[in-house]
Design an enzyme around this catalytic site. Structure first.
Site, PDB file in Angstrom:
ATOM      1  N   ARG A 231      -9.305   4.035   0.612  1.00 58.43           N
ATOM      2  CA  ARG A 231     -10.741   4.107   0.905  1.00 58.43           C
ATOM      3  C   ARG A 231     -11.578   4.134  -0.365  1.00 58.43           C
ATOM      4  NH1 ARG A 231     -11.312   7.108   6.642  1.00 58.43           N
ATOM      5  NH2 ARG A 231      -9.117   7.086   7.216  1.00 58.43           N
TER       6      ARG A 231
ATOM      7  N   THR B 234      -5.734  -2.542   2.717  1.00 58.62           N
ATOM      8  CA  THR B 234      -5.498  -2.145   4.105  1.00 58.62           C
ATOM      9  C   THR B 234      -6.697  -1.416   4.707  1.00 58.62           C
ATOM     10  OG1 THR B 234      -3.819  -1.277   5.616  1.00 58.62           O
ATOM     11  CG2 THR B 234      -4.394   0.100   3.696  1.00 58.62           C
TER      12      THR B 234
ATOM     13  N   ASP C 173       3.491   0.971   8.940  1.00 57.20           N
ATOM     14  CA  ASP C 173       2.654  -0.235   8.930  1.00 57.20           C
ATOM     15  C   ASP C 173       2.344  -0.890   7.583  1.00 57.20           C
ATOM     16  OD1 ASP C 173       0.956   1.894   8.260  1.00 57.20           O
ATOM     17  OD2 ASP C 173      -0.369   1.663   9.962  1.00 57.20           O
TER      18      ASP C 173
ATOM     19  N   GLU D 287      -4.909   7.957   1.563  1.00 62.54           N
ATOM     20  CA  GLU D 287      -6.273   7.776   2.080  1.00 62.54           C
ATOM     21  C   GLU D 287      -7.273   7.602   0.937  1.00 62.54           C
ATOM     22  OE1 GLU D 287      -6.931   7.160   5.022  1.00 62.54           O
ATOM     23  OE2 GLU D 287      -5.467   8.136   6.338  1.00 62.54           O
TER      24      GLU D 287
END
Length: 580
Positions: free
Chosen positions: A192, A538, A320, A188
């Site tokens: 981000r 992503t 994914d 994360e």
């Protein structure tokens, strides 16, 4: 406009040459603007004719061949220009040709939504990770790294919200502090924070973003110090001790371990320090050593041995983005020899994906199953709706036109399913996952919606790569559903249940980073963040494709050097000319 008037008036005294001068190439050599105009006129006419043809999929590949031809012509135009070395303002011409009033209006509406989300964050949760709109306060869900701020930076920049961008930039420069006694998810934090900072750097050129990206990446780096090179998924930002979540039984998660390549390679390129790239590229080469023939990797992997454990195979949660990055690193590496193994692995995985595809009855919705051992389960996450966009982007890289066509068709079929995840609920917002049942198509499983972007992301890619405006209309319907159900006066919230419309209390940072950005780009001129110059991470943070530098590609072959020279064609694109 003034400029073109001047051109017109200056040409009055040429009239006595008659019409023949227009057929003389020398006439255009002295007037590059005329040449450009002629060229774009020719182009627009051909585009219109093609559109009248109501392009079926069979013509799609023809179009991409034409695109290449157009590209070649534009390179010639570039040569003519450099001879005359006069600035041809083609960009503005392009905008006028392209600006569709409906698109412009929709773009404006999405920008307004971003402004609402941002000012709510600014008002109630400034500097915190995420806004809780119902209680009008903030929550630090990521250790207090200003997640929403950093996630939103590039969206603000792309939308031209300069004042807001500058204010956020000041916060990054003065208040962003990574020295936290906090166990961060390195996945994360990478997608981000590192991603958001790097893309802000690429867009604005402001070095503060690069410095901060380096600071946080250095804190994450020890996570890769494992016996196998497969990283631990959590690391303390202050003390640097890394571990895996207990619920994963000590294993690392596939998506969490294989979705840092773009960011860390980009960081090595931009800093000239190879250490970031080496850590993340090792992960891929380790996985490639025993890569299965069908390219499908279970979601739990041992950081000690790099062996996958017997666990689920999925294109949804925890799987994914590993597959997504195999393709995107290949694109990001300018499709050169040194990244060929990424494409090869990706193509294997896509053959694996095809083996998971089924169709529902009675409506024939194409969907992707999950796999446990040898059995398929008829469940699909909304997260897996990134796949149509990935398939479309990758389809154009196949040498065999039949393969390209097959994967583009699959992308379009899956996109229809994903759109129906939204369309078929009472709120017209998708649930978190769906179960497919023989005879009754599909039903919502986990019924919340947390403002996720995957479906609009795929619609954005399909619109850019096929030029089919249907995808814009689907995206618009989804936007309208968010406006109707998720917008409140203090921000945007998810839904606890898409059947009843009951609201939750969180504005996810990716709503500003991804959902609103992809919606905005779905209605922008295709010259905004063109896909042959940028790769989206992503979390929808665009990273600029730059020629690979041998000093960073330590020990790599000289294939990189033999690449065709990069020519900056600012005015390369019109209409659907984004696929190379």
């Amino acid at each position: 406009m003034a400029r073109s008037k001047a051109v017109v008036s200056s040409s009055h005294h040429h009239h006595h040459h008659g019409i023949w001068k227009y057929f003389n190439p020398a006439y255009y050599l002295r007037r590059p603007r005329r040449l450009a105009l002629l060229f774009f006129l020719f182009l627009s006419v051909s585009m219109v004719l093609w559109d009248r043809h109501s392009l079926s999929r069979d013509y799609q590949l023809e179009v991409s061949k034409l695109n290449e031809e157009v590209l070649r012509l534009q390179l010639l135009l570039e040569d003519v220009k450099s001879v005359v070395s006069e600035d041809v303002s083609v960009n503005s011409t392009l905008k006028d040709v392209q600006e569709d009033p409906v698109d412009a209006q929709r773009m404006q509406r999405v920008k307004e939504a971003m402004l609402h989300a941002w000012s709510s964050y600014e008002k109630y949760a400034w500097g915190q990770d995420e806004l809780q709109p119902q209680t009008k306060d903030g929550v630090d869900s990521f250790g207090g790294l200003g997640a929403t701020m950093i996630d939103a930076l590039d969206t603000l920049y792309i939308m031209g919200l300069d004042e807001q961008f500058q204010k956020a930039r000041e916060w990054v420069a003065t208040s962003l502090d990574f020295d936290k006694d906090y166990d961060a998810s390195m996945f994360e934090t990478t997608i981000r924070v590192v991603g958001g900072l790097l893309s802000s750097y690429d867009l604005s050129g402001d070095k503060i973003f690069l410095d901060k990206a380096k600071d946080i990446a250095d804190r994450l780096l020890p996570a890769w110090d494992t016996p196998s090179g497969i990283p631990y998924n959590f690391i303390n930002l202050r003390h640097g001790n890394a571990h895996n979540p207990t619920w994963a039984g000590g294993d690392s998660i596939l998506a969490d371990s294989g979705t840092e390549q773009l960011e860390f390679i980009a960081l090595s390129q931009r800093t000239g320090d190879p250490k970031y790239q080496q850590k993340v590229e090792k992960v891929i080469s380790v996985l490639n050593k025993n890569f299965p023939d069908d390219g499908l990797v279970p979601i739990y992997i041992s950081p000690e041995t790099a062996n996958p454990s017997h666990s689920t195979i999925t294109f949804g949660a925890m799987g994914d983005s590993f597959y997504e990055y195999l393709l995107k690193v290949w694109v990001f590496g300018s499709k050169t020899l040194s990244v060929k193994h990424y494409r090869d692995m990706w193509e294997k995985s896509m053959n694996g994906l095809v083996s998971l595809v089924k169709k529902s009855t009675p409506s024939s919705f194409t969907y992707i199953c999950e796999k446990n051992g040898n059995s398929l389960s008829d469940k699909m996450d909304e997260l897996a709706c990134f796949a149509p966009g990935m398939l479309a982007l990758g389809a154009f890289g196949y040498d065999d036109p039949a393969e390209a066509k097959k994967f583009l068709s699959l992308a379009e079929e899956l996109a229809w399913t994903c759109y129906n995840f939204y369309e078929l609920t009472p709120t017209k917002l998708a649930g978190e996952n769906y179960f497919f049942n023989s005879g009754s198509d599909m039903s919502v499983g986990t019924s919340w919606n947390i403002l996720r972007p995957e479906t609009v992301e795929s619609l954005f890619y399909l619109w850019r790569l096929t030029g089919n405006k249907t995808y814009q209309d689907w995206g618009w319907n989804i936007f309208e559903a968010f406006e109707k159900n998720s917008r409140i006066e203090s921000g945007y919230v998810g839904l606890k249940d898409v059947n009843t419309g009951v609201k939750d209390n969180k504005m996810q940072s990716f709503f500003l980073a991804e959902t609103l950005k992809y919606l905005y780009l779905l209605f922008s001129p295709t010259t905004v963040i063109p896909l042959d110059e940028w790769v989206f991470n992503t979390e929808a943070h665009p990273l600029k494709i730059v020629p690979w530098n041998d000093q960073v590609n330590l020990g790599q072959s000289t294939a990189v050097q033999q690449r065709k020279p990069t020519i900056r064609l600012r005015q390369r694109r019109i209409g659907r000319m984004t696929n190379k």
